[in-house]
Design a protein around this motif. Structure first.
Motif, PDB file in Angstrom:
ATOM      1  N   VAL A  63       0.839  -1.201   0.000  1.00 55.49           N
ATOM      2  CA  VAL A  63       0.000   0.000   0.000  1.00 55.49           C
ATOM      3  C   VAL A  63       0.877   1.256   0.000  1.00 55.49           C
ATOM      4  CG1 VAL A  63      -1.651   1.356   1.346  1.00 55.49           C
ATOM      5  CG2 VAL A  63      -1.966  -1.103   1.105  1.00 55.49           C
ATOM      6  N   ALA A  64       1.936   1.247   0.807  1.00 55.88           N
ATOM      7  CA  ALA A  64       2.842   2.395   0.869  1.00 55.88           C
ATOM      8  C   ALA A  64       3.503   2.643  -0.486  1.00 55.88           C
ATOM      9  CB  ALA A  64       3.900   2.183   1.947  1.00 55.88           C
ATOM     10  N   ALA A  65       3.909   1.561  -1.152  1.00 55.70           N
ATOM     11  CA  ALA A  65       4.542   1.706  -2.461  1.00 55.70           C
ATOM     12  C   ALA A  65       3.580   2.281  -3.485  1.00 55.70           C
ATOM     13  CB  ALA A  65       5.072   0.343  -2.931  1.00 55.70           C
ATOM     14  N   LEU A  66       2.303   1.942  -3.359  1.00 58.45           N
ATOM     15  CA  LEU A  66       1.288   2.454  -4.289  1.00 58.45           C
ATOM     16  C   LEU A  66       0.962   3.921  -4.042  1.00 58.45           C
ATOM     17  CD1 LEU A  66      -1.182  -0.576  -4.400  1.00 58.45           C
ATOM     18  CD2 LEU A  66       0.365   0.181  -6.210  1.00 58.45           C
ATOM     19  N   ALA A  67       1.473   4.476  -2.924  1.00 58.14           N
ATOM     20  CA  ALA A  67       1.201   5.884  -2.618  1.00 58.14           C
ATOM     21  C   ALA A  67       1.834   6.828  -3.624  1.00 58.14           C
ATOM     22  CB  ALA A  67       1.690   6.226  -1.211  1.00 58.14           C
ATOM     23  N   GLY A  68       2.685   6.293  -4.498  1.00 57.12           N
ATOM     24  CA  GLY A  68       3.242   7.116  -5.560  1.00 57.12           C
ATOM     25  C   GLY A  68       2.218   7.483  -6.611  1.00 57.12           C
ATOM     26  N   THR A  69       1.058   6.834  -6.576  1.00 56.17           N
ATOM     27  CA  THR A  69      -0.022   7.160  -7.510  1.00 56.17           C
ATOM     28  C   THR A  69      -1.118   7.918  -6.769  1.00 56.17           C
ATOM     29  OG1 THR A  69      -1.174   5.074  -7.063  1.00 56.17           O
ATOM     30  CG2 THR A  69       0.468   5.072  -8.821  1.00 56.17           C
ATOM     31  N   PRO A  70      -1.764   8.895  -7.405  1.00 59.70           N
ATOM     32  CA  PRO A  70      -2.784   9.713  -6.731  1.00 59.70           C
ATOM     33  C   PRO A  70      -3.906   8.904  -6.107  1.00 59.70           C
ATOM     34  CG  PRO A  70      -2.166  10.711  -8.823  1.00 59.70           C
ATOM     35  CD  PRO A  70      -1.504   9.360  -8.784  1.00 59.70           C
ATOM     36  N   ARG A  71      -4.277   7.792  -6.710  1.00 58.75           N
ATOM     37  CA  ARG A  71      -5.418   7.017  -6.233  1.00 58.75           C
ATOM     38  C   ARG A  71      -5.208   6.455  -4.841  1.00 58.75           C
ATOM     39  NH1 ARG A  71      -8.014   1.778  -9.411  1.00 58.75           N
ATOM     40  NH2 ARG A  71      -9.678   1.342  -7.900  1.00 58.75           N
ATOM     41  N   PHE A  72      -3.960   6.110  -4.507  1.00 57.47           N
ATOM     42  CA  PHE A  72      -3.687   5.418  -3.248  1.00 57.47           C
ATOM     43  C   PHE A  72      -2.970   6.280  -2.208  1.00 57.47           C
ATOM     44  CE2 PHE A  72      -4.143   2.003  -6.340  1.00 57.47           C
ATOM     45  CZ  PHE A  72      -4.966   1.110  -5.665  1.00 57.47           C
ATOM     46  N   ARG A  73      -2.782   7.557  -2.492  1.00 59.67           N
ATOM     47  CA  ARG A  73      -1.974   8.386  -1.594  1.00 59.67           C
ATOM     48  C   ARG A  73      -2.546   8.476  -0.188  1.00 59.67           C
ATOM     49  NH1 ARG A  73       0.005  13.525  -5.352  1.00 59.67           N
ATOM     50  NH2 ARG A  73       1.310  12.294  -6.738  1.00 59.67           N
ATOM     51  N   ARG A  74      -3.854   8.529  -0.080  1.00 58.66           N
ATOM     52  CA  ARG A  74      -4.457   8.709   1.245  1.00 58.66           C
ATOM     53  C   ARG A  74      -4.522   7.414   2.052  1.00 58.66           C
ATOM     54  NH1 ARG A  74      -5.849  13.634   2.272  1.00 58.66           N
ATOM     55  NH2 ARG A  74      -6.163  15.096   0.564  1.00 58.66           N
ATOM     56  N   LEU A  75      -4.163   6.305   1.441  1.00 58.39           N
ATOM     57  CA  LEU A  75      -4.182   5.034   2.166  1.00 58.39           C
ATOM     58  C   LEU A  75      -2.853   4.729   2.839  1.00 58.39           C
ATOM     59  CD1 LEU A  75      -6.080   2.763  -0.394  1.00 58.39           C
ATOM     60  CD2 LEU A  75      -7.007   3.889   1.638  1.00 58.39           C
ATOM     61  N   ALA A  76      -1.784   5.380   2.404  1.00 58.97           N
ATOM     62  CA  ALA A  76      -0.452   5.023   2.886  1.00 58.97           C
ATOM     63  C   ALA A  76      -0.270   5.326   4.361  1.00 58.97           C
ATOM     64  CB  ALA A  76       0.612   5.753   2.066  1.00 58.97           C
ATOM     65  N   PHE A  77      -0.666   6.515   4.800  1.00 59.34           N
ATOM     66  CA  PHE A  77      -0.439   6.882   6.193  1.00 59.34           C
ATOM     67  C   PHE A  77      -1.250   6.014   7.155  1.00 59.34           C
ATOM     68  CE2 PHE A  77      -0.970   9.740   9.926  1.00 59.34           C
ATOM     69  CZ  PHE A  77       0.362   9.774  10.301  1.00 59.34           C
ATOM     70  N   PRO A  78      -2.546   5.771   6.907  1.00 55.03           N
ATOM     71  CA  PRO A  78      -3.253   4.828   7.780  1.00 55.03           C
ATOM     72  C   PRO A  78      -2.609   3.448   7.809  1.00 55.03           C
ATOM     73  CG  PRO A  78      -4.821   6.068   6.464  1.00 55.03           C
ATOM     74  CD  PRO A  78      -3.459   6.392   5.928  1.00 55.03           C
ATOM     75  N   ALA A  79      -2.051   3.013   6.677  1.00 53.93           N
ATOM     76  CA  ALA A  79      -1.387   1.701   6.642  1.00 53.93           C
ATOM     77  C   ALA A  79      -0.156   1.692   7.537  1.00 53.93           C
ATOM     78  CB  ALA A  79      -0.990   1.349   5.208  1.00 53.93           C
ATOM     79  N   VAL A  80       0.606   2.789   7.520  1.00 58.82           N
ATOM     80  CA  VAL A  80       1.795   2.871   8.379  1.00 58.82           C
ATOM     81  C   VAL A  80       1.388   2.861   9.847  1.00 58.82           C
ATOM     82  CG1 VAL A  80       3.739   4.322   9.071  1.00 58.82           C
ATOM     83  CG2 VAL A  80       3.180   4.070   6.654  1.00 58.82           C
ATOM     84  N   MET A  81       0.369   3.652  10.196  1.00 55.68           N
ATOM     85  CA  MET A  81      -0.073   3.719  11.588  1.00 55.68           C
ATOM     86  C   MET A  81      -0.602   2.365  12.070  1.00 55.68           C
ATOM     87  SD  MET A  81       0.412   6.764  12.916  1.00 55.68           S
ATOM     88  CE  MET A  81       2.019   6.518  12.169  1.00 55.68           C
ATOM     89  N   LEU A  82      -1.393   1.709  11.213  1.00 56.92           N
ATOM     90  CA  LEU A  82      -1.946   0.407  11.582  1.00 56.92           C
ATOM     91  C   LEU A  82      -0.841  -0.619  11.761  1.00 56.92           C
ATOM     92  CD1 LEU A  82      -4.394  -1.398  12.064  1.00 56.92           C
ATOM     93  CD2 LEU A  82      -4.528  -1.776   9.588  1.00 56.92           C
ATOM     94  N   LEU A  83       0.135  -0.622  10.861  1.00 60.48           N
ATOM     95  CA  LEU A  83       1.240  -1.573  10.978  1.00 60.48           C
ATOM     96  C   LEU A  83       2.036  -1.318  12.255  1.00 60.48           C
ATOM     97  CD1 LEU A  83       3.060  -3.823   9.912  1.00 60.48           C
ATOM     98  CD2 LEU A  83       4.331  -2.082   8.624  1.00 60.48           C
ATOM     99  N   THR A  84       2.254  -0.050  12.592  1.00 62.56           N
ATOM    100  CA  THR A  84       3.015   0.275  13.797  1.00 62.56           C
ATOM    101  C   THR A  84       2.315  -0.262  15.043  1.00 62.56           C
ATOM    102  OG1 THR A  84       3.884   2.279  12.747  1.00 62.56           O
ATOM    103  CG2 THR A  84       4.018   2.147  15.149  1.00 62.56           C
ATOM    104  N   VAL A  85       0.998  -0.039  15.122  1.00 63.33           N
ATOM    105  CA  VAL A  85       0.242  -0.536  16.274  1.00 63.33           C
ATOM    106  C   VAL A  85       0.275  -2.062  16.313  1.00 63.33           C
ATOM    107  CG1 VAL A  85      -2.051  -0.685  17.319  1.00 63.33           C
ATOM    108  CG2 VAL A  85      -1.252   1.497  16.388  1.00 63.33           C
ATOM    109  N   LEU A  86       0.076  -2.705  15.169  1.00 61.99           N
ATOM    110  CA  LEU A  86       0.086  -4.165  15.132  1.00 61.99           C
ATOM    111  C   LEU A  86       1.461  -4.719  15.488  1.00 61.99           C
ATOM    112  CD1 LEU A  86      -2.085  -4.898  11.967  1.00 61.99           C
ATOM    113  CD2 LEU A  86      -2.694  -5.281  14.357  1.00 61.99           C
ATOM    114  N   ASP A  87       2.519  -4.033  15.046  1.00 60.66           N
ATOM    115  CA  ASP A  87       3.871  -4.470  15.408  1.00 60.66           C
ATOM    116  C   ASP A  87       4.057  -4.466  16.925  1.00 60.66           C
ATOM    117  OD1 ASP A  87       4.950  -5.110  12.964  1.00 60.66           O
ATOM    118  OD2 ASP A  87       5.831  -3.143  12.607  1.00 60.66           O
ATOM    119  N   VAL A  88       3.557  -3.424  17.568  1.00 63.55           N
ATOM    120  CA  VAL A  88       3.714  -3.331  19.023  1.00 63.55           C
ATOM    121  C   VAL A  88       2.865  -4.392  19.722  1.00 63.55           C
ATOM    122  CG1 VAL A  88       3.400  -1.848  21.047  1.00 63.55           C
ATOM    123  CG2 VAL A  88       4.303  -0.896  18.923  1.00 63.55           C
TER     124      VAL A  88
END
Length: 284
Positions: free
Chosen positions: A248-273
């Motif tokens: 999802v983060a890699a797809l943030a280079g395209t306009p369609r997926f830009r708003r999904l990248a940050f929630p994906a990072v936050m969700l992954l961080t919480v799940l990692d913890v």
């Protein structure tokens, strides 16, 4: 008539102030700090204090962002900003930000000098970013230092003021850098229109997205392979979760997926913890 409107006006202001905190990141960072305190064995009382200190710091950062960026946000008519909507005055945001900052300092230092100062590195980093570093090539540094200091401060809040393991601090810095790249992605055009040229703007959307994905995978690998002993099942599970987040983060280079990248990072961080907590990896 003013008496009739007052409760509604107060509710409206409260909702505007809540939106101006940047609630998604604020909740995620506070949750991460709290879960790390549990994993470090800080105990109920000090865990609650960590929660309050981190929350106050995040509130101050969110409010200061909308206060300091009020003119810039108005210039590009940001529809998601309460100050642009006229729902809250920048002066009110300034007062709220400074009040939360004072609370963050007091609450952090109640944990002790070492954990308090480390937690305040995160707060200072956020304020430095808002105050001008976001416009420079060094825009990623506040995220690296702040999110590297967060786990160090939380672990130090445990009895005996232990030092956080290197791999936890390194993963925190990497996840912070990834969060910066993902957070900027949706607003690159608006930022450039108002003279903001941080590191992601200079790299470009595609390079930023690829770098963000690499940082996410790298952070997850460090969290799995860094602790002593063989990786646990929870550790391997975190890598499985990291792969779609990185995609999802890699797809943030395209306009369609830009708003999904940050929630994906936050969700992954919480799940990692969460997975770190369940794996039983020693943090002290």
């Amino acid at each position: 008539m003013s008496d009739v409107r007052a409760p509604g006006a107060r509710r409206g202001l409260g909702a505007a102030l809540t939106r101006a905190t940047h609630p998604g990141p604020t909740v995620a960072v506070t949750l991460v700090g709290t879960l790390l305190a549990v994993a470090a064995g800080a105990g109920p009382g000090r865990t609650a204090l960590v929660l309050a200190a981190v929350l106050a710091g995040q509130l101050s950062i969110g409010w200061s962002n909308d206060w300091l960026d009020a003119d810039r946000d108005r210039a590009v008519a940001r529809p998601d900003k309460p100050v642009v909507q006229g729902a809250v005055d920048p002066g009110v945001l300034r007062t709220a930000a400074l009040s939360a900052l004072v609370a963050a300092v007091v609450l952090s230092l109640l944990l002790g000098v070492v954990p308090g100062l480390l937690l305040l590195v995160l707060v200072a980093s956020g304020w430095a970013y808002n105050a001008g570093l976001k416009r420079t090539a060094a825009s990623v540094l506040p995220y690296v230092t702040g999110f590297g200091a967060l786990p160090a401060g939380v672990v130090a809040a445990a009895p005996g003021t232990p030092s956080a393991p290197w791999w936890l601090v390194a993963a925190g810095g990497a996840l912070g850098a990834a969060a910066h790249l993902a957070n900027v992605a949706p607003d690159i055009e608006e930022d450039l229109a108002t003279g903001v040229r941080g590191l992601p703007h200079r790299l470009g959307a595609t390079a930023s997205a690829v770098t963000c994905a690499a940082l996410l995978l790298g952070a997850s690998l460090v969290l799995v392979l860094g602790p002593d002993g063989a990786p646990s099942a929870a550790g391997w599970a975190s890598l499985v979760v990291a792969v779609p987040a990185a995609v999802v983060a890699a797809l943030a280079g395209t306009p369609r997926f830009r708003r999904l990248a940050f929630p994906a990072v936050m969700l992954l961080t919480v799940l990692d913890v969460v997975l770190l907590l369940t794996s039983g990896a020693g943090l002290t």
